[in-house]
Enzyme design. Structure first.
Site, PDB file in Angstrom:
ATOM      1  N   GLU A  72       0.835  -1.205   0.000  1.00 48.30           N
ATOM      2  CA  GLU A  72       0.000   0.000   0.000  1.00 48.30           C
ATOM      3  C   GLU A  72       0.870   1.256   0.000  1.00 48.30           C
ATOM      4  O   GLU A  72       1.703   1.447   0.895  1.00 48.30           O
ATOM      5  CB  GLU A  72      -0.909   0.020   1.240  1.00 48.30           C
ATOM      6  CG  GLU A  72      -1.821   1.246   1.268  1.00 48.30           C
ATOM      7  CD  GLU A  72      -2.693   1.347   2.526  1.00 48.30           C
ATOM      8  OE1 GLU A  72      -2.469   0.594   3.482  1.00 48.30           O
ATOM      9  OE2 GLU A  72      -3.581   2.210   2.530  1.00 48.30           O
ATOM     10  N   GLU A 129     -12.770   2.742   4.162  1.00 51.59           N
ATOM     11  CA  GLU A 129     -11.915   2.866   5.351  1.00 51.59           C
ATOM     12  C   GLU A 129     -12.146   4.225   6.001  1.00 51.59           C
ATOM     13  O   GLU A 129     -12.002   5.266   5.370  1.00 51.59           O
ATOM     14  CB  GLU A 129     -10.440   2.731   4.965  1.00 51.59           C
ATOM     15  CG  GLU A 129      -9.515   2.742   6.173  1.00 51.59           C
ATOM     16  CD  GLU A 129      -8.044   2.630   5.796  1.00 51.59           C
ATOM     17  OE1 GLU A 129      -7.370   1.746   6.311  1.00 51.59           O
ATOM     18  OE2 GLU A 129      -7.583   3.441   4.971  1.00 51.59           O
TER      19      GLU A 129
HETATM   20  C1  FUD Z   1      -2.740   3.956   7.051  1.00 49.58           C
HETATM   21  C2  FUD Z   1      -3.699   3.309   6.179  1.00 49.58           C
HETATM   22  C3  FUD Z   1      -4.211   1.940   6.435  1.00 49.58           C
HETATM   23  C4  FUD Z   1      -3.357   0.920   7.127  1.00 49.58           C
HETATM   24  C5  FUD Z   1      -4.266  -0.213   7.553  1.00 49.58           C
HETATM   25  C6  FUD Z   1      -3.708  -1.139   8.559  1.00 49.58           C
HETATM   26  O1  FUD Z   1      -2.653   5.285   6.766  1.00 49.58           O
HETATM   27  O2  FUD Z   1      -4.141   3.897   5.244  1.00 49.58           O
HETATM   28  O3  FUD Z   1      -4.651   1.413   5.243  1.00 49.58           O
HETATM   29  O4  FUD Z   1      -2.371   0.450   6.310  1.00 49.58           O
HETATM   30  O5  FUD Z   1      -5.335   0.337   8.178  1.00 49.58           O
HETATM   31  O6  FUD Z   1      -4.739  -1.995   9.000  1.00 49.58           O
END
Ligand code: FUD
Length: 282
Positions: A144, A238
């Site tokens: 990511e 998210e």
């Molecule tokens: C952090 C983020 C998330 C993280 C993930 C871990 O800024 O964007 O995606 O990698 O939440 O569980």
């Protein structure tokens, strides 16, 4: 992983049995294909319990994490490997299909200097070993890209693809996040198009990490970009209404970003689904 999912920070700040009992039935009830489980303390997860709930409710899972500060490939590659090996073993026990996120470093890892060849090299070599272990378990690994304030090495699609190519393993894919792209990319669609062929997972996150549709993310560009590359992967909403303590300082979300879980489920999720439908992604 395909279709819609939600990161577990919607339900709880850590993945306990109570969190699983709340999240999994609700995710299934909302018609989600999967939940994204933050495995920040992989050793503490009751994997059999989570697996049984996922099977009972007929949904899938993806796991994600950021490495602890003292287990980065750049400062302790052996500890990074051991942590990721444990996380992969737990991912497999849960019955999830992939481990993704900032698996190449810690969230908040910055040297105050540009990334070096030596850093990319040790990260890639560590990830090669991790990818090989993932293969033995039939798992995929996601890289990511996050914004410059959270990591100094992988901020853009191009840098993530560069690392994926350097790792050179067939089970490593690109993971993008609209919140980070909004800071780093010259437009959401450009970042997505540059990831064609590698992109299998995307975090759908608003500009303040709150309710999708209420901020400044160019959502039409996001979904047009995804449609343009024939995206078939997982789309996870998210929002950090429950902040994992391990990430709080690095993410620095100190104000509430949404009123409630209900607002995210009742407004944010339908907003994203409507857009995805409009662009024939679901
Ligand atoms: C952090 C983020 C998330 C993280 C993930 C871990 O800024 O964007 O995606 O990698 O939440 O569980």
């Amino acid at each position: 992983m395909q279709g819609f999912g939600i990161h577990t920070s919607l339900w709880a700040h850590s993945w306990t049995r109570e969190a699983a009992e709340l999240a999994i039935p609700e995710a299934a009830e909302r018609g989600l294909a999967f939940v994204e489980i933050a495995l920040l303390e992989p050793g503490k997860v009751d994997t059999a319990h989570t697996r049984a709930l996922l099977e009972k409710h007929g949904i899938g899972a993806v796991c994600s994490l950021g490495l602890p500060d003292d287990a980065r490939p750049t400062n302790n590659p052996e500890r990074a490997f051991d942590f990721l090996k444990l996380a992969l073993d737990k991912t497999a026990e849960i019955g999830a299909t992939a481990l993704s996120g900032v698996i190449y470093g810690s969230i908040g890892e910055r040297t105050g200097k540009p990334p070096t060849e030596a850093e990319y090299d040790i990260v890639a070599r560590t990830m090669q070993k991790v990818a090989a272990h993932a293969r033995t378990l039939g798992l995929e690994l996601g890289i990511e890209a996050v914004n410059r304030y959270e990591n100094h090495m992988i901020n853009t699609t191009e840098q993530a693809v560069g690392l994926i190519e350097r790792i050179g393993a067939p089970n490593v894919f690109l993971h993008l996040d609209t919140y980070h792209m909004n800071i780093e990319a010259k437009g959401q669609a450009n970042a997505i198009l540059a990831g064609a062929g590698h992109l299998k997972y995307i975090h759908l996150s608003e500009s303040d990490r709150g309710v999708p549709g209420t901020g400044t993310i160019a959502w039409d560009e996001v979904f047009a970009g995804l449609a343009g590359i024939g995206f078939k992967g997982g789309m996870a909403m998210e929002s950090f209404i429950h902040m994992p303590p391990q990430l709080a300082s690095a993410l620095s979300v100190w104000r509430p970003v949404a009123d409630s879980r209900e607002q995210l489920l009742g407004e944010g999720l339908p907003f994203l689904r409507n857009k995805a439908r409009q662009y024939k992604l679901i």
